[in-house]
Structures are given as C-alpha cells and as structure tokens.
Design a protein around this motif. Structure first.
Motif, short mmCIF file in Angstrom:
data_model
loop_
_atom_site.label_atom_id
_atom_site.label_comp_id
_atom_site.label_asym_id
_atom_site.label_seq_id
_atom_site.Cartn_x
_atom_site.Cartn_y
_atom_site.Cartn_z
N LYS A 66 -68.01 102.44 -18.37
CA LYS A 66 -67.22 103.52 -17.75
C LYS A 66 -66.48 104.80 -18.49
CE LYS A 66 -67.19 101.06 -13.53
NZ LYS A 66 -67.26 99.96 -12.06
N ALA A 67 -65.39 104.28 -19.09
CA ALA A 67 -64.60 104.63 -19.47
C ALA A 67 -65.29 105.52 -20.94
CB ALA A 67 -63.19 103.82 -20.51
N ARG A 68 -65.89 105.08 -21.60
CA ARG A 68 -66.45 106.31 -23.12
C ARG A 68 -67.49 106.84 -21.70
NH1 ARG A 68 -70.22 102.40 -24.72
NH2 ARG A 68 -68.35 100.61 -24.68
N THR A 69 -67.96 107.19 -20.10
CA THR A 69 -68.76 107.96 -19.89
C THR A 69 -67.69 108.83 -20.15
OG1 THR A 69 -70.29 106.46 -19.31
CG2 THR A 69 -70.10 108.21 -18.11
N LYS A 70 -67.07 109.00 -19.28
CA LYS A 70 -65.29 109.46 -18.18
C LYS A 70 -64.61 110.36 -19.58
CE LYS A 70 -64.04 106.79 -14.65
NZ LYS A 70 -62.83 106.37 -13.89
N ALA A 71 -64.79 109.37 -21.06
CA ALA A 71 -64.51 110.66 -22.23
C ALA A 71 -64.61 111.78 -22.26
CB ALA A 71 -63.83 109.06 -23.46
N THR A 72 -66.61 110.59 -22.12
CA THR A 72 -67.20 112.07 -22.85
C THR A 72 -67.72 113.19 -21.55
OG1 THR A 72 -68.90 110.29 -23.07
CG2 THR A 72 -69.90 111.93 -22.93
N LYS A 77 -58.36 117.31 -23.52
CA LYS A 77 -58.69 116.54 -24.59
C LYS A 77 -57.72 114.85 -24.06
CE LYS A 77 -60.91 117.88 -28.41
NZ LYS A 77 -61.70 117.53 -28.96
N SER A 78 -56.80 115.45 -23.74
CA SER A 78 -55.81 114.15 -23.64
C SER A 78 -56.95 112.67 -22.82
CB SER A 78 -54.44 114.23 -22.64
OG SER A 78 -54.98 115.23 -21.47
N GLU A 79 -57.03 113.58 -21.80
CA GLU A 79 -57.88 112.88 -20.89
C GLU A 79 -59.30 112.04 -21.33
OE1 GLU A 79 -60.51 112.87 -16.88
OE2 GLU A 79 -60.10 114.60 -17.47
N GLU A 80 -59.41 113.15 -22.23
CA GLU A 80 -60.52 112.25 -22.73
C GLU A 80 -60.24 111.21 -24.28
OE1 GLU A 80 -63.30 113.40 -27.26
OE2 GLU A 80 -62.49 114.54 -25.78
N LYS A 84 -60.56 107.51 -24.04
CA LYS A 84 -61.50 106.58 -25.28
C LYS A 84 -60.93 104.80 -25.68
CE LYS A 84 -63.72 110.48 -28.03
NZ LYS A 84 -64.21 110.55 -28.68
N ALA A 85 -58.78 105.41 -24.97
CA ALA A 85 -58.63 104.06 -25.39
C ALA A 85 -58.61 103.11 -24.46
CB ALA A 85 -56.88 104.92 -24.91
N LYS A 86 -58.50 103.27 -23.22
CA LYS A 86 -59.58 102.02 -22.16
C LYS A 86 -60.38 101.79 -22.70
CE LYS A 86 -57.80 104.87 -17.97
NZ LYS A 86 -57.66 105.33 -16.81
N ALA A 87 -61.15 102.12 -22.90
CA ALA A 87 -63.39 101.71 -23.11
C ALA A 87 -62.84 100.90 -24.74
CB ALA A 87 -63.73 103.02 -24.37
N GLU A 88 -61.85 100.98 -25.12
CA GLU A 88 -61.02 100.12 -26.69
C GLU A 88 -60.81 99.56 -26.43
OE1 GLU A 88 -59.53 102.13 -29.84
OE2 GLU A 88 -61.24 104.33 -29.89
N MET A 89 -60.01 98.92 -25.09
CA MET A 89 -59.05 97.77 -24.27
C MET A 89 -59.78 96.86 -24.42
SD MET A 89 -55.20 99.61 -23.27
CE MET A 89 -55.89 98.96 -21.75
N HIS A 90 -61.23 97.71 -23.00
CA HIS A 90 -61.91 96.68 -22.77
C HIS A 90 -63.20 95.96 -23.68
CE1 HIS A 90 -61.39 96.71 -18.34
NE2 HIS A 90 -61.16 98.39 -18.60
N GLU A 91 -63.54 96.41 -24.61
CA GLU A 91 -64.59 96.33 -25.75
C GLU A 91 -63.45 94.95 -26.85
OE1 GLU A 91 -66.00 99.28 -28.10
OE2 GLU A 91 -67.41 100.11 -26.22
N VAL A 92 -62.00 95.18 -26.92
CA VAL A 92 -61.31 94.24 -27.48
C VAL A 92 -60.97 93.28 -26.32
CG1 VAL A 92 -59.02 93.58 -28.39
CG2 VAL A 92 -59.80 96.10 -28.85
#
Length: 94
Positions: A66-72, A77-80, A84-92
């Motif tokens: 979801k976070a990656r989709t929102k970033a796309t 740029k700040s929202e992106e 992306k940071a949220k996506a990385e946190m969930h991936e970790v």
C-alpha cells in the motif's frame, strides 16, 4: 500434488507411530494420557504461533505494498519519500 500427499502420509505415519508407542509404553494409563494431552497442547500452541507469525508477515507485506503504491501516485516528493519510508519499515518488519 504428489509430493504433498507423500508428505502428508509420512507425517500421519509418524504421528500414528508416536501414539501407538505411547500407548504401549510401560507407564500407567493416566500418565500416558496426561503426556499425550500435554504434547497436543504444545503442538496447538506452536501451530497458533506459526499462524500468528504468518498473519503478521502478510499484514506487513500488504502495508508495504500500500505504501509503495501511494509513493508511486504521490503528488509531491515529500509524500513520495514518506510512503517509501513506510514501505521499507514494513518490509523490515516482515
């Protein structure tokens, strides 16, 4: 599919063998039934833990997606970067 049936057969045979072994062990019946009950409880707790771990992992992967989709589709740029940071946190976490 055939390997799944083979694995199921092997596991079923191992469980049946363990149960028969416990039933013919030189212990009192009450001790044997208690041991079977305790082992069953242990297996159920382990299965519940595994299921919870799997569910948490799937949830984190969905949140990352979801976070990656929102970033796309982000408008700035700040929202992106935030998404992306949220996506990385969930991936970790998964």
């Amino acid at each position: 599919m055939k390997s799944g049936k083979l694995l199921l057969g092997l596991v079923s045979g191992a469980v049946a063998g363990a149960v028969v072994g416990l039933l013919y062990a030189p212990k009192k019946g009450t001790d044997t039934r208690k041991a079977i009950s305790e082992k069953g409880d242990d297996y159920l707790k382990g299965a519940n833990r595994s299921l919870n771990d799997f569910t948490n992992s799937v949830n984190h992967k969905m949140e990352a997606l979801k976070a990656r989709t929102k970033a796309t589709v982000a408008g700035s740029k700040s929202e992106e970067k935030i998404n992306k940071a949220k996506a990385e946190m969930h991936e970790v976490a998964s």
